[in-house]
Design a protein around this motif. Structure first.
Motif, PDB file in Angstrom:
ATOM      1  N   CYS A  37      37.802 -16.473 -25.036  1.00 50.65           N
ATOM      2  CA  CYS A  37      36.695 -15.542 -25.209  1.00 50.65           C
ATOM      3  C   CYS A  37      37.033 -14.333 -26.053  1.00 50.65           C
ATOM      4  CB  CYS A  37      36.201 -15.085 -23.850  1.00 50.65           C
ATOM      5  SG  CYS A  37      35.491 -16.394 -22.895  1.00 50.65           S
ATOM      6  N   PRO A  95      23.661 -15.510 -12.854  1.00 52.36           N
ATOM      7  CA  PRO A  95      24.651 -15.459 -13.948  1.00 52.36           C
ATOM      8  C   PRO A  95      24.707 -14.067 -14.565  1.00 52.36           C
ATOM      9  CG  PRO A  95      23.244 -17.396 -14.163  1.00 52.36           C
ATOM     10  CD  PRO A  95      22.629 -16.521 -13.106  1.00 52.36           C
ATOM     11  N   ILE A 131      31.031 -16.374 -21.859  1.00 56.38           N
ATOM     12  CA  ILE A 131      32.036 -17.445 -21.755  1.00 56.38           C
ATOM     13  C   ILE A 131      31.457 -18.748 -22.290  1.00 56.38           C
ATOM     14  CG2 ILE A 131      33.339 -18.880 -20.126  1.00 56.38           C
ATOM     15  CD1 ILE A 131      33.531 -16.308 -18.353  1.00 56.38           C
ATOM     16  N   SER A 180      28.587 -11.773 -18.696  1.00 54.66           N
ATOM     17  CA  SER A 180      29.905 -12.340 -18.995  1.00 54.66           C
ATOM     18  C   SER A 180      29.920 -13.852 -18.828  1.00 54.66           C
ATOM     19  CB  SER A 180      30.978 -11.700 -18.100  1.00 54.66           C
ATOM     20  OG  SER A 180      30.705 -11.952 -16.741  1.00 54.66           O
ATOM     21  N   THR A 181      29.100 -14.362 -17.898  1.00 57.31           N
ATOM     22  CA  THR A 181      28.996 -15.818 -17.709  1.00 57.31           C
ATOM     23  C   THR A 181      28.483 -16.469 -18.988  1.00 57.31           C
ATOM     24  OG1 THR A 181      28.402 -15.391 -15.389  1.00 57.31           O
ATOM     25  CG2 THR A 181      28.069 -17.634 -16.220  1.00 57.31           C
ATOM     26  N   CYS A 222      40.331 -14.977 -19.917  1.00 54.81           N
ATOM     27  CA  CYS A 222      39.302 -15.243 -20.924  1.00 54.81           C
ATOM     28  C   CYS A 222      39.810 -15.066 -22.341  1.00 54.81           C
ATOM     29  CB  CYS A 222      38.112 -14.303 -20.721  1.00 54.81           C
ATOM     30  SG  CYS A 222      37.136 -14.625 -19.260  1.00 54.81           S
ATOM     31  N   ASN A 269      32.606 -17.813 -13.072  1.00 52.88           N
ATOM     32  CA  ASN A 269      33.119 -17.589 -14.431  1.00 52.88           C
ATOM     33  C   ASN A 269      34.479 -18.252 -14.614  1.00 52.88           C
ATOM     34  OD1 ASN A 269      30.890 -16.056 -14.982  1.00 52.88           O
ATOM     35  ND2 ASN A 269      31.977 -14.144 -15.299  1.00 52.88           N
ATOM     36  N   HIS A 270      35.338 -18.054 -13.620  1.00 59.44           N
ATOM     37  CA  HIS A 270      36.693 -18.590 -13.730  1.00 59.44           C
ATOM     38  C   HIS A 270      36.691 -20.112 -13.648  1.00 59.44           C
ATOM     39  CE1 HIS A 270      40.979 -16.904 -13.160  1.00 59.44           C
ATOM     40  NE2 HIS A 270      41.018 -18.006 -13.864  1.00 59.44           N
ATOM     41  N   TYR A 325      29.960 -13.965  -8.899  1.00 56.70           N
ATOM     42  CA  TYR A 325      29.798 -14.679 -10.172  1.00 56.70           C
ATOM     43  C   TYR A 325      31.135 -14.807 -10.899  1.00 56.70           C
ATOM     44  CZ  TYR A 325      30.092 -10.197 -12.643  1.00 56.70           C
ATOM     45  OH  TYR A 325      30.519  -8.995 -13.146  1.00 56.70           O
ATOM     46  N   LEU A 326      32.085 -13.903 -10.597  1.00 57.84           N
ATOM     47  CA  LEU A 326      33.402 -13.967 -11.227  1.00 57.84           C
ATOM     48  C   LEU A 326      34.129 -15.265 -10.872  1.00 57.84           C
ATOM     49  CD1 LEU A 326      34.518 -10.281 -10.598  1.00 57.84           C
ATOM     50  CD2 LEU A 326      33.910 -11.279 -12.797  1.00 57.84           C
TER      51      LEU A 326
END
Length: 535
Positions: free
Chosen positions: A32, A235, A242, A238-239, A28, A206-207, A202-203
């Motif tokens: 991010c 979500p 991003i 962190s989602t 990220c 995210n990726h 969720y990770l």
């Protein structure tokens, strides 16, 4: 679902955090901001503490011995085996607990000693100081995929006892695929997880979003979010962070606010990372009143003394011209156990932005006295301050000092110097210096960075005041490639060049609208003047 199943699900979710959040955060960083990884480290530390508490109570003496095991492993020379370190530990009558291993592995990951971390986990699986569980195997898969590739990680996965081939291991295997950009393979494993009834982290989503964050692939992000919803994956904050950063990087303030609205509708509480992204985006857009509101939110939501958040506050107080708050924040940074050179660079630029050159020079001298200056970024920080204020003599002297120290000037060095020459009225020298920088290679990342874009706009403003349409247009193309021209004030600057140069162009308004910028009252006033030059 009974209470035992719920607790097990919570434990597995925590475990996924432990094994993958650091690597994801590092990915990220590109889009991010670096402080995202610092926030992940904070979460990771908390989660590790919980895991260690499950294994045994931790009093101060045990904390010390746990740290000693990590230190013993870290002190082993690179090409030597870690076996003697473990034997020495046990020879002192100290047992090896799961918490000791988790702490050591997380330390090694943070230090980017992935090979050593893999050696630790291979030793654990081979010597079995305790019965390996799913988290141990997940670490093994993580570092195997990082060092030996996905094929070997898949082979390892197939050999792990079936009782541990669960959602944690599948999620980590998928993240290993995504770390190497193997999207199709990761989707295949996600499909298999659905078939087996395993929940997807969720990770993983995210990726996937990060991998589709480029302008050419961004259109696929709504499909990823739709699939996320279909898989009943909520979500995470962190989602949304991003998604916020993707819009901020594209200088799309409307898209940014839409994502923030979606975040509020989903009842996801923003954190300091969210507010840092929002505040920075509005500062760059010159919407300082809104920026100030988000800065207040950062101060309220900040958890502990996070150096990355403090760095951003330093930068923001520079934009807002708040000297007292800038000094206060810098004082907090100085109380940290270690002050990075990057923090010095940011505070020097911040004081330069508010016009306090003496303070900027003083801090640069302190930075120089701490350690020999080794990066051009350190020299560029004060060169930028001098050039912003037209002090080209001081900037040139510092440039010479930079060369003598062995640091090579880069493209942004010459861009700053070109601005300094223009501010000092040295037009010919400025154009020569500007061309010198253009002849050097600069990465896309540099050309899309805020210092580069703002310095370039400052140069365009001077060309505009001089009525130099040709040079203004040339640099304007750079800003257009970075989507910086979505801001109304950027297009207005270009139109001023036409006004000062008394040049008529009937397509200026059309160009502006198609470029994504909204005309304002100043735009129409300038266009009326341009219309007078129609022949």
């Amino acid at each position: 679902m009974n209470i035992i199943s719920i607790l097990r699900r919570q434990r597995i979710t925590s475990a996924i955090h432990q094994t993958v959040v650091i690597s994801l955060s590092k990915r990220c960083i590109h889009s991010c901001h670096i402080f995202c990884s610092k926030m992940s480290d904070a979460n990771l530390t908390s989660e590790n503490s919980e895991s260690e508490k499950e294994e045994r109570p931790l009093d101060q003496g045990m904390v010390a011995t746990r740290n000693n095991l990590s230190q013993r492993i870290e002190s082993v020379p690179v090409r030597e085996s870690i076996g003697p370190a473990f034997q020495s530990w046990m020879g002192d009558g100290l047992p090896i607990h799961r918490g000791d291993i988790f702490h050591t592995v997380n330390r090694l990951r943070k230090l980017k000693f992935n090979k050593r971390a893999l050696e630790v986990m291979e030793w654990v699986i081979r010597e079995r100081p305790y019965r390996p569980k799913e988290l141990d195997y997940s670490y093994l898969i993580e570092f195997t995929s990082k060092l030996h590739g996905i094929s070997q990680a898949e082979t390892l996965f197939s050999r792990i006892p079936s009782e541990f081939q669960n959602e944690l291991l599948y999620n980590n295997l998928i993240l290993g695929c995504l770390n190497r950009g193997l999207i199709r393979l990761s989707l295949a494993y996600m499909k298999k997880m659905r078939e087996l009834g395993h929940p997807i982290s969720y990770l993983v989503f995210n990726h996937l979003i990060i991998l589709h964050s480029s302008p050419s692939r961004k259109k696929l992000i709504p499909k990823i979010l739709t699939q996320m919803k279909a898989d009943k994956v909520t979500p995470h904050v962190s989602t949304f962070n991003i998604l916020l950063k993707i819009e901020a990087n594209q200088h799309n303030i409307e898209g940014l606010l839409k994502v923030f609205g979606d975040m509020q509708r989903a009842k996801v509480e923003p954190n300091e990372v969210s507010y840092c992204i929002l505040a920075t985006a509005h500062a760059v857009t010159r919407l300082y009143t809104v920026c100030e509101t988000y800065v207040e939110a950062i101060e309220k939501s900040a958890t502990g003394q996070n150096w990355s958040t403090l760095d951003i506050l330093v930068m923001l107080y520079g934009y807002l011209g708040k000297r007292t708050d800038l000094e206060r924040t810098w004082g907090i940074i100085l109380e940290l156990s270690h002050v990075r050179s990057k923090s010095y660079i940011l505070v020097i630029e911040a004081f330069g932005r508010i016009g306090d050159l003496c303070r900027a020079e003083e801090l640069w001298s302190v930075m120089k006295s701490r350690n020999p200056l080794k990066s051009n970024e350190q020299f560029n920080s004060l060169i930028a301050v001098y050039c912003r204020h037209g002090l080209i003599t001081k900037a040139t002297a510092l440039y010479k000092e930079m060369e003598k120290s062995g640091c090579k000037p880069n493209a942004i060095t010459y861009r700053h110097l070109a601005l300094g020459c223009l501010r000092a009225g040295l037009i010919k020298e400025a154009i020569k210096t500007l061309q010198l920088g253009m002849d050097m290679e600069a990465s896309i990342k540099v050309k899309r960075s805020t210092p580069w874009l703002e310095t370039t706009l400052s140069i365009i403003e001077i060309f505009a005041d001089n009525g130099d349409v040709e040079n203004a247009e040339k640099l304007f193309e750079e800003l257009k490639k970075a989507n910086y021209t979505r801001y109304t004030f950027v297009y207005n600057t270009l139109i001023k060049a036409y006004v000062k140069g008394k040049v008529y162009d009937p397509n200026l308004l059309k160009r502006m609208i198609l470029g994504g910028a909204r005309p304002d009252s100043e735009t129409y006033s300038l266009l009326k003047v341009v219309d007078h030059f129609r022949t």
